[in-house]
Design an enzyme around this catalytic site. Structure first.
Site, PDB file in Angstrom:
ATOM      1  N   HIS A 180       0.755  -1.095  -0.079  1.00 27.57           N
ATOM      2  CA  HIS A 180       0.015   0.010  -0.117  1.00 27.57           C
ATOM      3  C   HIS A 180       0.957   1.315  -0.118  1.00 27.57           C
ATOM      4  CE1 HIS A 180      -3.313  -2.659   2.042  1.00 27.57           C
ATOM      5  NE2 HIS A 180      -3.192  -2.715   0.837  1.00 27.57           N
ATOM      6  N   GLU A 227       1.988  -4.500  11.598  1.00 27.55           N
ATOM      7  CA  GLU A 227       1.367  -3.153  11.309  1.00 27.55           C
ATOM      8  C   GLU A 227       2.129  -2.208  12.262  1.00 27.55           C
ATOM      9  OE1 GLU A 227      -1.164  -2.540   9.583  1.00 27.55           O
ATOM     10  OE2 GLU A 227      -2.195  -4.307   8.870  1.00 27.55           O
ATOM     11  N   HIS A 230       3.291  -3.400   6.931  1.00 26.27           N
ATOM     12  CA  HIS A 230       2.364  -2.595   6.567  1.00 26.27           C
ATOM     13  C   HIS A 230       2.168  -1.467   7.642  1.00 26.27           C
ATOM     14  CE1 HIS A 230      -0.498  -4.510   3.679  1.00 26.27           C
ATOM     15  NE2 HIS A 230       0.399  -5.701   4.116  1.00 26.27           N
ATOM     16  N   GLU A 272       1.496   3.801   3.040  1.00 22.64           N
ATOM     17  CA  GLU A 272       1.789   3.316   4.398  1.00 22.64           C
ATOM     18  C   GLU A 272       3.600   3.341   4.102  1.00 22.64           C
ATOM     19  OE1 GLU A 272       0.077  -0.633   4.786  1.00 22.64           O
ATOM     20  OE2 GLU A 272      -1.753   0.246   4.799  1.00 22.64           O
TER      21      GLU A 272
END
Length: 1229
Positions: A914, A1096, A1011, A917
Site C-alpha cells: 500500500h 502493522e 504494513h 503506508e
C-alpha cells in the site's frame, strides 16, 4: 385475578394496625355478599392515613418481599366500583410508589398493576362526565410506572387508552393540574414508534403546539413536559413530516429564539434543549431540512450559539445546535470535474469484473484524461474520466452506518455496514485448514529457479581468503530513462543536478543495548558462542540508531557542515529565493513554463546544500538524482522534492502526542458554517489545480500561497483559497480509481511569517482518524535544512478530523448513498520568510529513495555478506521490482559448509504493498540496515537464515502518489488468491516465488508483510490460527481441529518482550472472510507457512511502553525493523533447541487472553479501534432516511414487548442517550 390470602410475615406483629386493616380489606374484597362501600371507604381511608403518618413502617409492611399487601390493594382496586374507595387506593399506591428508587414500581408492575390501572381508566372514561380527580390520579400513577413497564405502550394501544388521554388533553387545555400528568403519560406512550404515529394522526402534535406556543414563562414545568413529549413524537418521520407540512418549523425556531433571549439567567436550559431536540428530529428528513433552511434556521442557531460560547454550562445547547446546523448545511459535490484521478493510465488488459471494469463501465466512450502511454492524446481504451460523475445523491440515507472499527490495512475501506458481531470470522473448516496445493504446475514455476541461485551455488570460483570475488549480483535488465521536460525553479532538476560525488562511507554496525537475551545455538566455537551470548544479552529492549552510537560523533549543532555546490540554472533560483529573498523581492512556488532562473540569480549562483552524508551514510544527493532519472511516472515528473533530495535526519528528541484542546473541533465546524452565514467573506479562489494540465499553478500576485505536488509520491490535486489565511485542499484519487484519499505530500511557498494558516483536506474518506487522538501532520522546511536541520517535524495546532458537507458519489462508495467526505484540518505558523515547506501525511519514502539505499548498501557491503539484487519483474509503469537475497557467505567451499549454506531456513519479507503506508518502508529500511551491518548479531543472523526480501511490492503506486492501489486501480493486497500476471505482476511473481519454494519443500520459516495502520497505535501483528478463529466464531469443531502448534505466537511474543513499540495486546490471529485474499492468509493457507504475519506499524504513536505518549518517528520505525531481526535470532534459538518451555508459556498467554467484545463492530473482536469514539460536538450521522421507513407493527405489537420501537443508530458523537441531551466530552489519551 386470583384472590390472595394474607400471609403472616415473620417479624411483623399480628396486631399491627396495617395488617389488621389489610385483612379487613381482603375480607371485603373476597366476600361479595357482605361488601359494603362505606366500610371499604373507611378501611382504605384509615390505611391511607397510617401510610401517610407512619411512613416507613407502614410502607415496608406493604412492600416487603414475602407479604401480599400489594396484591390485596390491587385486588381491592380492581373489584370495587366506589369512586371514593378507588381514589383512596390510588392515593395509597401513589404514596407507596413515591419512594424506593424504582424497586417498588418494579414490584407494582410485576403484580400486574399497570393493567389494573388501564382497565380502571377505560371504565372511568365511559362515564358521561369522567371524574376529574380520578383521571388525575390514574394518569399520575401511569406516569410513574410507565418508564418501568416496557410493555405499557403496547398495552395502552390495545386497550384504547391512547385516545382517552388525547381526548382528555383536548378538553382540558386550560386545566394545568390535569394537563401535566396527561402529558407525562403521553410522553411515555410516544416512546413506542407505532403509538407515536397513531397519536400524531389523532392531533397530538397540534395539541402540544397549542400548549408550548406562544412563548410564556407561566407554567414552565408544564411546558418542559410538553416539549419532551413533542421530542418523542417527532422521532417518527411521519410525525416530523406532518409537523413540517403544518408549518411548525418556523414556530420551533421562534420559540427557541424567544427562550434564548428571555432566559437570561439560564434557568430553563432544559426547555431550550428540548426545543433543539424537536428541531433535530424534524431535520432528520429532507423536507424538514429544507423548511429549516427556508426559515433562516442556520443564522438563528449560529447567532444564538455564538452568544452561548462564553459560558461552559451552555455547551449542551451549542453542541445540539452544531449538530443541527451541520445536518442542514447544503450538500455539495467536490469542486472537481470528476472524482476520478487527474491522471489516468491505459491498461492493455482489463478483467471482465472488478473495480477497474466497473470504473470503465461508468464511462463508455467518455473523454480521455491524461494517460501514460498516450501522453495526453485521446486513447480508445484508456480508463478515462467523464466530465462530471460526483453527483450529489438526493437521498436521506443515514450516513452513520459506516463501520468505525475499520482496519485500514487488512480491512476493506468499504466494508459492508451493519453486519452482526464477528460475522466476518471464517467459519468454514475446510478453508481454515492450510492447503499446501499450489495453483500453478511445477513446470511453470521452474522459471523462478533463477532467483534461488544460493540453493545450488558451489562457490568454486570464490576466493575465501581474499574475498575478491563479488558475492552480489544485479539484474542487467535495462531501465528506460524518460525524457525530462523543462524544469521548475522550485525543485532540483533530475537531469541538471550537480554530479559532485559524495565521499564514500562505510556502514557502522547497529549497537544494541540492555536486558536479557538468549544465546545463539549455531556457535562456531566457544569464543564465538560467548560473544553472541553477550551481544544477545544486550538486545532485548532497544536497538539504538543514534548517530553517536553508529560511529559518527556529532559536534556542535545538528548539521553544521555544508558543502557548496556550483548550481545549475534550476538551483540558482532556489539559492536566490531561499538565501537572498529580500533582494529578489519575494515570490516562491513553481512557475508554469519557467525556463530556469537565470534572470533572477545570474550565472554562477551558489546553493548552500546541507551535507547530510555524515549522518546519513545511505543518502547521496547526486545518486538520488541519478535514481530519479530512471523512475517512470504517469505524469512524467521532472522535479525532485527538496526533502527527498536533502534527506531526513531524525531529531534527537521525541515528539509528544498533541494534546487536544477543548472545543477545537466545534470552533472549526463553526468556521465552516460561517461560509454559509457570511458568503461575502469567502474568497473561493483556486490557486492550484492539476486538472489544468498546462499550468496547474495559478498566478496570485503574491496574495496567496503557492502549491505544488508534481514530484515523486506527491499528492495534491487542487487548492482553493477560502479566506486570506485558509485553504481547502483536495487530494487526488488513486490512478484508475475514484477514491482512496488519505496520503498527501505537497509543497507550499510564498508564506508570510507569523500568520496562522489553516489547511483543510476536505475529501478524506475514513470515518475516524488518529488526527483526533494526538497525531500531527509532518512538515519539512527547506530553510531549516539549509540552516543545518534537514528533518521532517510534526506540526500543526487545532488538529481535528470530522465529517463535512461534501457528498460522496455512490459510484465511489459501492452503491451506498448519502455518505459524506471528512475534513482533516490543522493550523500552522511559518517561521521563515519566503521559505519552501513541504507537508506530508507521514514520513515520505520514495521509490527512488529505495533504489538509492539499495545501491549504497551494495556499495558498502562488508566481506562475508552474500547480497544479491535481482529484478523480480517489471511493473505496469515500466519500473523494476527489486528482489533481495541476503545471507552469510559459507566459511569455505567445502561440502559441509556448502551444505550448511544451502540448508539454512528461509525468511521471506515484503513491504509497501500500500503506497500510502510509508512507515512500512522505514521499518524495512531498519531491517535491511541491520542485516547488512557488521555486528556479531547481524553476522549470526545471516549465518542462521537466508533472507528473501521484496522491499516494495507496489513501486508504481508509490511513485505516482497513490494511497492504496497500483496502476490497475486495485488493492494489490486483495489479489493474492488469483493474481493476474498482466495487472498484478509483482503479486503474481512474489506468489510464484513462494509456490516454487513450497514445491521444493523449502517453504519459508517466517513470512511477514510490513504494513502501516492509520487507526490504531503501537506496532502489532496479525497472524493465522485455526484454534483462535474457532474460539471466536463459536462454531462446533472436532477436538482434532483444536490441536494446533502455538509456534505462530512465538515471534509476536518475543517482539513484545524486546521491542518497546510492540503491543501483544493489539495482535490478532483470527482468520476472516474479508482477508482471505491477503498475503498473510494466502501464504498461510496455500503455501503452508504457519508463521505468516502482517506487521502493522502505527502512523501516530504509542500508548504503552517507554514510547507511551509520543508520536512515532523514523528512528523508532527503523528500530522496529532492527528489533524484528533480533527477534528472529531468539526464534532460531528456541526452534533450534527444541525448547518446549516457551510453548507452555504461549499456551498460558493464550488461555489468559480475554477477547475484546465489540457490540457494534462489523468485523471481529480484534479489529476495533484502540480509541473511543470522539464525542466532542461531532455529528457523524448528518443524514436520515426521507422515506417512510416505519414498519406497521400493529400486528406484532400485541405479542412483542418492544413492538414498534425503532432504535436510533448511535453515531460517533452520541452516547446511549440522545445527543441533544448529552454533555460535551473531550478527548482523553
Amino acid at each position: 385475578m386470583n384472590k390472595p390470602k394474607m400471609a403472616s410475615e415473620k417479624g411483623v406483629p399480628s396486631n399491627s394496625r396495617v395488617q389488621i386493616l389489610l385483612a379487613q380489606l381482603e375480607k371485603i374484597t373476597v366476600d361479595p355478599v357482605g361488601r359494603d362501600p362505606e366500610t371499604a371507604r373507611q378501611v382504605t381511608s384509615k390505611l391511607l392515613h397510617l401510610i401517610q403518618t407512619q411512613e416507613k413502617t407502614s410502607k415496608e409492611v406493604m412492600m416487603t418481599k414475602g407479604t401480599s399487601g400489594m396484591e390485596v390493594i390491587l385486588s381491592s382496586l380492581e373489584s370495587t366500583r366506589d369512586i371514593q374507595t378507588i381514589l383512596n387506593i390510588l392515593c395509597i399506591l401513589s404514596e407507596l410508589l413515591t419512594l424506593g428508587k424504582g424497586r417498588r414500581v418494579g414490584v407494582f408492575v410485576s403484580k400486574g398493576g399497570t393493567a389494573v390501572l388501564l382497565r380502571i381508566l377505560i371504565s372511568a372514561s365511559k362515564e358521561y362526565h369522567p371524574n376529574e380527580e380520578l383521571m388525575l390520579h390514574l394518569h399520575s400513577l401511569l406516569a410513574k410506572v410507565g418508564p418501568k413497564d416496557r410493555k405499557l405502550g403496547v398495552k395502552a394501544r390495545l386497550t384504547g387508552a391512547l385516545n382517552i388521554t388525547i381526548n382528555l388533553i383536548k378538553k382540558n387545555l386550560q386545566n394545568v393540574k390535569l394537563l401535566l400528568p396527561c402529558l407525562q403519560v403521553l410522553r411515555v406512550y410516544s416512546t413506542n414508534m407505532v403509538n407515536a404515529i397513531s397519536l400524531g394522526k389523532h392531533g397530538a402534535i397540534e395539541l402540544i403546539f397549542k400548549i408550548v406556543a406562544p412563548y410564556s414563562k407561566k407554567n414552565t414545568s408544564l411546558i418542559k413536559v410538553a416539549v419532551d413529549a413533542l421530542v418523542a413524537l417527532l422521532k417518527s418521520k411521519t410525525n416530523a413530516r406532518h409537523a413540517v407540512e403544518g408549518g411548525y418549523v418556523p414556530t420551533l425556531l421562534a420559540l427557541y429564539l424567544d427562550w434564548h433571549r428571555n432566559d437570561t439567567w439560564h434557568r430553563h436550559t432544559v426547555i431550550r434543549k428540548g426545543l433543539l431536540g424537536c428541531l433535530r428530529n424534524v431535520t432528520n428528513i429532507k423536507l424538514g431540512r429544507r423548511a429549516f433552511t427556508k426559515a433562516d434556521g442556520m443564522r438563528i442557531l449560529y447567532n444564538s450559539s455564538c452568544e452561548c460560547l462564553s459560558l461552559r454550562a451552555l455547551d449542551p445547547l451549542v453542541n445540539a445546535s452544531s449538530l443541527i446546523m451541520r445536518k442542514c448545511f447544503p450538500k455539495n459535490r467536490l469542486p472537481l470535474p470528476s472524482i476520478k484521478s487527474a491522471f489516468q493510465y491505459q491498461l492493455e488488459h482489463v478483467l471482465p469484473s472488478g473495480s477497474v471494469a466497473h470504473l470503465c463501465s461508468q464511462n463508455p466512450g467518455g473523454k480521455t484524461a491524461r494517460c501514460a502511454r498516450s501522453k495526453g492524446d485521446n486513447c480508445a481504451v484508456c480508463m478515462c474520466a467523464p466530465p462530471v460523475d460526483d453527483v450529489v445523491d438526493d437521498s436521506d440515507d443515514n450516513e452513520d452506518t459506516e463501520a468505525d472499527t475499520e482496519n485500514d490495512t487488512e480491512n476493506e475501506d468499504d466494508d459492508k455496514d451493519c453486519r452482526s458481531l464477528n460475522d466476518d470470522i471464517e467459519k468454514d473448516m475446510n478453508k481454515l485448514h492450510p492447503q499446501k496445493i499450489p495453483s500453478r504446475p511445477f513446470e511453470e514455476l521452474k522459471v523462478y529457479e533463477k532467483f534461488f541461485v544460493e540453493l545450488s551455488e558451489d562457490f568454486q570460483d570464490y576466493n575465501f581468503e581474499s574475498s575478491t570475488t563479488s558475492s552480489s549480483a544485479n539484474s542487467d535488465e535495462p531501465i528506460v530513462v524518460p525524457t525530462s521536460e523543462a524544469p521548475s525553479r522550485n525543485h532540483v532538476s533530475a537531469q541538471d543536478a550537480s554530479s559532485t560525488s559524495a565521499p564514500e562511507l562505510t556502514i557502522s554496525p547497529l549497537q544494541l543495548d540492555t536486558s536479557d537475551f538468549a544465546q545463539e545455538i549455531n556457535k562456531k566455537d566457544e569464543a564465538h558462542y560467548q560473544k553472541v551470548e553477550h551481544d544477545l544479552s544486550q538486545a532485548s529492549e532497544h536497538v539504538s540508531l543514534n548517530p553517536d552510537e553508529m560511529g559518527v560523533k556529532q559536534k556542535g549543532p545538528p548539521i553544521s557542515a555544508q558543502k557548496s555546490m556550483q548550481s545549475p540554472l534550476l538551483l540558482e533560483g532556489i539559492a536566490i529565493r531561499c538565501l537572498a529573498a529580500a533582494a529578489a523581492g519575494g515570490g516562491g512556488g513553481s512557475d508554469c513554463g519557467s525556463e530556469g532562473a537565470e534572470e533572477e540569480g545570474g550565472e554562477g549562483a551558489v546553493l548552500e546544500v546541507p551535507d547530510t552524508a555524515q549522518l546519513l551514510p545511505l543518502h547521496d544527493l547526486d545518486l538520488y538524482v541519478d535514481m530519479v532519472k530512471g523512475t517512470q511516472s504517469v505524469p512524467h515528473y521532472t522535479e525532485v522534492a527538496y526533502p527527498d533530495y536533502f534527506g531526513h535526519v531524525a531529531p534527537t528528541y521525541r515528539e509528544p502526542l498533541l494534546e487536544r484542546l477543548y472545543g477545537v473541533q466545534r470552533s472549526k465546524i463553526f468556521q465552516d458554517i460561517e461560509r454559509l452565514i457570511h458568503p461575502n467573506d469567502i474568497l473561493d479562489k483556486v490557486v492550484y489545480d492539476l486538472d489544468i494540465s498546462s499550468c496547474p499553478v495559478i498566478e496570485s500576485n503574491g496574495e496567496s500561497l503557492r502549491f505544488n505536488s508534481q514530484f515523486e509520491s506527491g499528492n495534491l490535486r487542487k487548492a482553493i483559497q477560502i479566506r486570506k489565511y485558509e485553504y481547502d485542499l483536495i487530494l487526488n484519487s488513486d490512478i484508475n480509481s475514484n477514491h482512496h484519499h488519505q496520503w498527501f505530500y505537497f509543497e507550499v511557498s510564498g508564506m508570510r511569517v507569523g500568520a496562522t494558516y489553516r489547511f483543510n483536506i476536505i475529501n478524506c474518506e475514513k470515518s475516524n482518524s488518529q488526527f483526533n487522538y494526538g497525531m500531527q501532520a509532518l512538515m519539512y522546511s527547506v530553510q531549516e535544512a539549509i540552516n543545518g536541520r534537514p528533518r521532517w517535524v510534526r506540526t500543526g495546532t487545532d488538529v481535528c478530523y470530522y465529517k463535512n458537507h461534501f457528498a460522496r458519489s455512490s459510484t465511489a462508495t459501492g452503491g451506498q448513498k448519502g455518505k459524506s467526505y471528512y475534513t482533516m484540518t490543522f493550523s500552522t505558523i511559518f517561521s521563515h520568510k519566503d521559505d519552501v515547506c513541504y507537508f506530508s501525511y507521514h514520513y515520505p519514502y520514495t521509490y527512488s529513495s529505495l533504489k538509492m539505499h539499495l545501491s549504497k548498501l551494495e556499495a558498502m557491503k562488508a566481506p562475508g555478506i552474500y547480497l544479491r539484487q535481482d529484478v523480480l519483474c517489471e511493473t505496469l509503469g515500466g519500473n523494476s521490482c527489486p528482489l533481495l537475497t541476503i545471507t552469510a557467505m559459507p566459511e569455505s567451499n567445502s561440502s559441509d559448509h556448502i551444505c550448511q549454506f544451502r540448508n539454512r531456513p528461509l525468511i521471506f519479507l515484503s513491504a509497501r504493498v500500500h503506497p500510502g503506508e510509508t512507515n512500512a518502508s522505514w521499518v524495512m529500511k531498519g531491517t535491511l540496515e541491520f542485516l547488512m551491518g557488521t555486528s556479531l548479531l547481524a553476522t549470526t543472523l545471516r549465518e542462521a537464515y537466508i533472507f528473501k526480501i521484496v522491499p516494495m511490492l507496489n513501486p508504481d503506486g508509490v511513485i505516482n502518489g497513490n494511497h492504496r492501489c497500483s496502476l490497475s486501480g486495485e488493492d494489490l493486497n486483495r489479489q493474492w488468491q488469483l493474481p493476474n500476471p498482466e495487472l498484478h505482476p509483482t503479486i503474481y511473481h512474489t506468489k510464484g516465488l513462494l509456490q516454487y519454494l513450497a514445491h521444493i519443500q523449502r517453504a519459508p520459516l517466517v513470512f511477514c508483510d510490513y504494513h502501516g495502520h492509520s487507526r490504531k497505535k503501537n506496532v502489532f501483528m496479525y497472524g493465522c490460527s485455526v484454534k483462535e478463529t474457532i474460539w471466536q466464531s463459536n462454531i462446533n469443531a472436532a477436538s482434532s481441529d483444536l490441536q494446533e502448534d502455538l509456534a505462530y505466537r512465538a515471534l509476536p511474543k518475543i517482539l513484545s518482550q524486546i521491542a518497546p513499540a510492540f503491543s501483544m495486546a493489539s495482535c490478532s490471529f483470527v482468520v476472516e472472510r474479508s482477508k482471505e485474499s491477503t498475503a498473510r492468509v494466502v501464504v498461510w493457507r496455500e503455501i503452508g507457512v504457519q508463521r505468516s504475519y502482517t506487521m502493522e506499524s502505527t502512523v501516530c504513536g504509542c500508548d504503552q511502553g517507554k514510547y507511551k505518549g509520543f508520536q512515532i518517528g523514523t528512528k523508532e520505525l527503523e528500530e522496529m525493523g532492527a528489533q524484528f531481526c533480533v527477534a528472529l535470532l531468539r526464534l532460531k534459538r528456541m526452534t533450534g533447541l527444541h525448547n518446549h518451555q516457551y510453548l507452555l508459556d504461549l499456551e498460558t498467554d493464550l488461555i489468559g487472553t480475554q477477547p475484546k467484545v465489540v457490540s457494534s463492530c462489523p468485523t471481529t473482536y480484534v479489529m476495533d479501534e484502540d480509541e473511543p469514539s470522539f464525542l466532542e460536538a461531532v455529528d457523524y450521522s448528518a443524514e436520515s432516511n426521507d422515506e417512510d421507513t416505519e414498519v406497521d407493527l400493529e400486528a406484532s405489537g400485541a405479542t412483542d414487548a418492544n413492538a414498534g420501537q425503532v432504535p436510533a443508530r448511535q453515531s460517533d458523537s452520541e452516547s446511549n442517550h440522545d445527543a441533544w441531551k448529552s454533555e460535551p466530552v473531550t478527548s482523553s489519551q
